[in-house]
Design a protein around this motif. Structure first.
Motif, PDB file in Angstrom:
ATOM      1  N   ALA A  28       0.818  -1.223   0.000  1.00 59.53           N
ATOM      2  CA  ALA A  28       0.000   0.000   0.000  1.00 59.53           C
ATOM      3  C   ALA A  28       0.845   1.263   0.000  1.00 59.53           C
ATOM      4  CB  ALA A  28      -0.946  -0.004   1.200  1.00 59.53           C
ATOM      5  N   ASP A  29       1.964   1.266   0.712  1.00 58.22           N
ATOM      6  CA  ASP A  29       2.822   2.450   0.745  1.00 58.22           C
ATOM      7  C   ASP A  29       3.412   2.733  -0.636  1.00 58.22           C
ATOM      8  OD1 ASP A  29       2.346   2.886   3.436  1.00 58.22           O
ATOM      9  OD2 ASP A  29       4.150   1.821   4.085  1.00 58.22           O
ATOM     10  N   ALA A  30       3.854   1.700  -1.321  1.00 62.76           N
ATOM     11  CA  ALA A  30       4.410   1.862  -2.666  1.00 62.76           C
ATOM     12  C   ALA A  30       3.342   2.376  -3.625  1.00 62.76           C
ATOM     13  CB  ALA A  30       4.998   0.544  -3.165  1.00 62.76           C
ATOM     14  N   ARG A  31       2.133   1.883  -3.491  1.00 62.16           N
ATOM     15  CA  ARG A  31       1.028   2.344  -4.347  1.00 62.16           C
ATOM     16  C   ARG A  31       0.728   3.814  -4.096  1.00 62.16           C
ATOM     17  NH1 ARG A  31      -3.387  -2.565  -4.556  1.00 62.16           N
ATOM     18  NH2 ARG A  31      -1.844  -4.231  -4.555  1.00 62.16           N
ATOM     19  N   SER A  32       0.659   4.182  -2.831  1.00 61.06           N
ATOM     20  CA  SER A  32       0.359   5.571  -2.479  1.00 61.06           C
ATOM     21  C   SER A  32       1.438   6.517  -3.004  1.00 61.06           C
ATOM     22  CB  SER A  32       0.233   5.694  -0.959  1.00 61.06           C
ATOM     23  OG  SER A  32      -0.021   7.018  -0.590  1.00 61.06           O
ATOM     24  N   THR A  33       2.687   6.139  -2.833  1.00 55.15           N
ATOM     25  CA  THR A  33       3.787   6.962  -3.332  1.00 55.15           C
ATOM     26  C   THR A  33       3.740   7.045  -4.849  1.00 55.15           C
ATOM     27  OG1 THR A  33       5.145   6.398  -1.420  1.00 55.15           O
ATOM     28  CG2 THR A  33       6.307   7.199  -3.376  1.00 55.15           C
ATOM     29  N   ALA A  34       3.449   5.944  -5.510  1.00 50.73           N
ATOM     30  CA  ALA A  34       3.352   5.941  -6.974  1.00 50.73           C
ATOM     31  C   ALA A  34       2.245   6.877  -7.455  1.00 50.73           C
ATOM     32  CB  ALA A  34       3.114   4.522  -7.482  1.00 50.73           C
ATOM     33  N   ILE A  35       1.129   6.889  -6.769  1.00 47.42           N
ATOM     34  CA  ILE A  35       0.027   7.793  -7.136  1.00 47.42           C
ATOM     35  C   ILE A  35       0.468   9.241  -6.988  1.00 47.42           C
ATOM     36  CG2 ILE A  35      -2.259   8.632  -6.443  1.00 47.42           C
ATOM     37  CD1 ILE A  35      -2.909   5.651  -5.758  1.00 47.42           C
ATOM     38  N   ASP A  36       1.117   9.558  -5.886  1.00 46.04           N
ATOM     39  CA  ASP A  36       1.611  10.926  -5.681  1.00 46.04           C
ATOM     40  C   ASP A  36       2.590  11.327  -6.780  1.00 46.04           C
ATOM     41  OD1 ASP A  36       0.080  11.272  -3.405  1.00 46.04           O
ATOM     42  OD2 ASP A  36       1.725  10.820  -2.024  1.00 46.04           O
ATOM     43  N   LEU A  37       3.496  10.437  -7.121  1.00 49.50           N
ATOM     44  CA  LEU A  37       4.469  10.728  -8.175  1.00 49.50           C
ATOM     45  C   LEU A  37       3.778  10.909  -9.524  1.00 49.50           C
ATOM     46  CD1 LEU A  37       7.296   8.215  -7.204  1.00 49.50           C
ATOM     47  CD2 LEU A  37       7.366  10.714  -6.989  1.00 49.50           C
ATOM     48  N   PHE A  38       2.832  10.028  -9.818  1.00 47.64           N
ATOM     49  CA  PHE A  38       2.107  10.108 -11.083  1.00 47.64           C
ATOM     50  C   PHE A  38       1.359  11.437 -11.204  1.00 47.64           C
ATOM     51  CE2 PHE A  38      -1.988   9.364 -13.320  1.00 47.64           C
ATOM     52  CZ  PHE A  38      -1.482   9.212 -14.607  1.00 47.64           C
ATOM     53  N   LEU A  39       0.597  11.785 -10.187  1.00 49.94           N
ATOM     54  CA  LEU A  39      -0.196  13.009 -10.241  1.00 49.94           C
ATOM     55  C   LEU A  39       0.679  14.267 -10.223  1.00 49.94           C
ATOM     56  CD1 LEU A  39      -3.164  11.992  -7.928  1.00 49.94           C
ATOM     57  CD2 LEU A  39      -3.204  12.274 -10.424  1.00 49.94           C
ATOM     58  N   SER A  40       1.845  14.176  -9.639  1.00 51.32           N
ATOM     59  CA  SER A  40       2.762  15.317  -9.608  1.00 51.32           C
ATOM     60  C   SER A  40       3.527  15.488 -10.916  1.00 51.32           C
ATOM     61  CB  SER A  40       3.761  15.150  -8.465  1.00 51.32           C
ATOM     62  OG  SER A  40       3.086  15.176  -7.230  1.00 51.32           O
ATOM     63  N   ASN A  41       3.474  14.487 -11.784  1.00 52.44           N
ATOM     64  CA  ASN A  41       4.219  14.515 -13.040  1.00 52.44           C
ATOM     65  C   ASN A  41       3.318  14.282 -14.252  1.00 52.44           C
ATOM     66  OD1 ASN A  41       7.291  14.592 -12.378  1.00 52.44           O
ATOM     67  ND2 ASN A  41       6.376  13.219 -10.871  1.00 52.44           N
ATOM     68  N   LEU A  42       2.060  14.653 -14.124  1.00 53.26           N
ATOM     69  CA  LEU A  42       1.117  14.418 -15.219  1.00 53.26           C
ATOM     70  C   LEU A  42       1.571  15.095 -16.507  1.00 53.26           C
ATOM     71  CD1 LEU A  42      -2.379  14.855 -13.559  1.00 53.26           C
ATOM     72  CD2 LEU A  42      -1.479  12.808 -14.663  1.00 53.26           C
ATOM     73  N   PRO A  43       1.663  14.331 -17.570  1.00 57.15           N
ATOM     74  CA  PRO A  43       1.999  14.949 -18.855  1.00 57.15           C
ATOM     75  C   PRO A  43       0.764  15.600 -19.472  1.00 57.15           C
ATOM     76  CG  PRO A  43       1.724  12.594 -19.134  1.00 57.15           C
ATOM     77  CD  PRO A  43       1.564  12.888 -17.657  1.00 57.15           C
ATOM     78  N   ASP A  44       0.994  16.540 -20.363  1.00 57.91           N
ATOM     79  CA  ASP A  44      -0.118  17.189 -21.053  1.00 57.91           C
ATOM     80  C   ASP A  44      -0.798  16.246 -22.036  1.00 57.91           C
ATOM     81  OD1 ASP A  44       0.276  19.568 -19.697  1.00 57.91           O
ATOM     82  OD2 ASP A  44       1.672  20.319 -21.214  1.00 57.91           O
ATOM     83  N   GLU A  45      -0.010  15.397 -22.664  1.00 56.38           N
ATOM     84  CA  GLU A  45      -0.547  14.492 -23.680  1.00 56.38           C
ATOM     85  C   GLU A  45      -1.058  13.202 -23.049  1.00 56.38           C
ATOM     86  OE1 GLU A  45       2.283  13.844 -26.780  1.00 56.38           O
ATOM     87  OE2 GLU A  45       2.717  15.973 -26.973  1.00 56.38           O
ATOM     88  N   GLU A  46      -2.259  12.859 -23.412  1.00 55.71           N
ATOM     89  CA  GLU A  46      -2.894  11.644 -22.881  1.00 55.71           C
ATOM     90  C   GLU A  46      -2.049  10.400 -23.178  1.00 55.71           C
ATOM     91  OE1 GLU A  46      -6.076   9.925 -20.731  1.00 55.71           O
ATOM     92  OE2 GLU A  46      -5.661  12.026 -21.096  1.00 55.71           O
ATOM     93  N   ARG A  47      -1.452  10.361 -24.353  1.00 53.35           N
ATOM     94  CA  ARG A  47      -0.694   9.171 -24.759  1.00 53.35           C
ATOM     95  C   ARG A  47       0.565   8.956 -23.923  1.00 53.35           C
ATOM     96  NH1 ARG A  47       3.137  10.241 -29.544  1.00 53.35           N
ATOM     97  NH2 ARG A  47       3.511  12.458 -29.333  1.00 53.35           N
ATOM     98  N   SER A  48       1.027   9.969 -23.226  1.00 56.61           N
ATOM     99  CA  SER A  48       2.228   9.850 -22.395  1.00 56.61           C
ATOM    100  C   SER A  48       1.919   9.397 -20.974  1.00 56.61           C
ATOM    101  CB  SER A  48       2.962  11.192 -22.350  1.00 56.61           C
ATOM    102  OG  SER A  48       3.401  11.557 -23.630  1.00 56.61           O
ATOM    103  N   LYS A  49       0.657   9.367 -20.623  1.00 54.70           N
ATOM    104  CA  LYS A  49       0.291   9.035 -19.240  1.00 54.70           C
ATOM    105  C   LYS A  49       0.680   7.616 -18.847  1.00 54.70           C
ATOM    106  CE  LYS A  49      -3.188  12.526 -18.473  1.00 54.70           C
ATOM    107  NZ  LYS A  49      -4.574  12.827 -18.140  1.00 54.70           N
ATOM    108  N   ARG A  50       0.559   6.668 -19.755  1.00 59.02           N
ATOM    109  CA  ARG A  50       0.916   5.283 -19.420  1.00 59.02           C
ATOM    110  C   ARG A  50       2.403   5.188 -19.076  1.00 59.02           C
ATOM    111  NH1 ARG A  50      -1.444   0.868 -19.295  1.00 59.02           N
ATOM    112  NH2 ARG A  50      -3.215   1.604 -20.472  1.00 59.02           N
ATOM    113  N   ALA A  51       3.247   5.898 -19.813  1.00 55.77           N
ATOM    114  CA  ALA A  51       4.685   5.875 -19.541  1.00 55.77           C
ATOM    115  C   ALA A  51       4.984   6.479 -18.169  1.00 55.77           C
ATOM    116  CB  ALA A  51       5.431   6.633 -20.629  1.00 55.77           C
ATOM    117  N   VAL A  52       4.351   7.589 -17.844  1.00 50.62           N
ATOM    118  CA  VAL A  52       4.566   8.225 -16.547  1.00 50.62           C
ATOM    119  C   VAL A  52       4.011   7.343 -15.434  1.00 50.62           C
ATOM    120  CG1 VAL A  52       4.000  10.246 -15.121  1.00 50.62           C
ATOM    121  CG2 VAL A  52       4.654  10.544 -17.519  1.00 50.62           C
ATOM    122  N   LEU A  53       2.885   6.709 -15.673  1.00 52.15           N
ATOM    123  CA  LEU A  53       2.311   5.793 -14.692  1.00 52.15           C
ATOM    124  C   LEU A  53       3.287   4.658 -14.393  1.00 52.15           C
ATOM    125  CD1 LEU A  53      -1.244   4.562 -14.354  1.00 52.15           C
ATOM    126  CD2 LEU A  53       0.521   2.864 -14.683  1.00 52.15           C
TER     127      LEU A  53
END
Length: 102
Positions: A28-53
């Motif tokens: 759960a801690d790794a998941r929570s940190t990953a969510i924070d990192l993902f949302l803090s680094n959201l790309p503008d392009e939808e197609r790049s979101k999977r890579a950032v995720l």
């Protein structure tokens, strides 16, 4: 930092992150940190979101000492290992951390 609106607007991606994390048995801690990192680094392009995720999952697992290999995360997220390799260090830098040099 990210806003509550960004979290709501990206709920589908967060749900996918949870599914991928469950498939590789991240805690759960790794998941929570990953969510924070993902949302803090959201790309503008939808197609790049999977890579950032995927890179956020890898980095979050490292931070929380629940590491998985880049290959395992990449396979689970449906991206190339090179995608994670090219992005995870920058995600850590953006979070104010110094990535390892190995």
């Amino acid at each position: 930092m990210y806003s509550a609106r960004e979290r709501v607007e990206n709920e589908e991606w967060i749900e996918e992150l949870h599914e991928i994390a469950a498939s590789i048995d991240l805690d759960a801690d790794a998941r929570s940190t990953a969510i924070d990192l993902f949302l803090s680094n959201l790309p503008d392009e939808e197609r790049s979101k999977r890579a950032v995720l995927a890179a956020s999952l890898y980095a979050g697992a490292l931070i929380e000492s629940d590491a998985r290999s880049q290959g395992v995360v990449a396979d689970a997220a449906g991206v190339a290992r090179l995608t994670i390799q090219q992005r995870w260090k920058e995600i850590l830098r953006e979070a104010g951390m110094e990535p390892p040099t190995w």
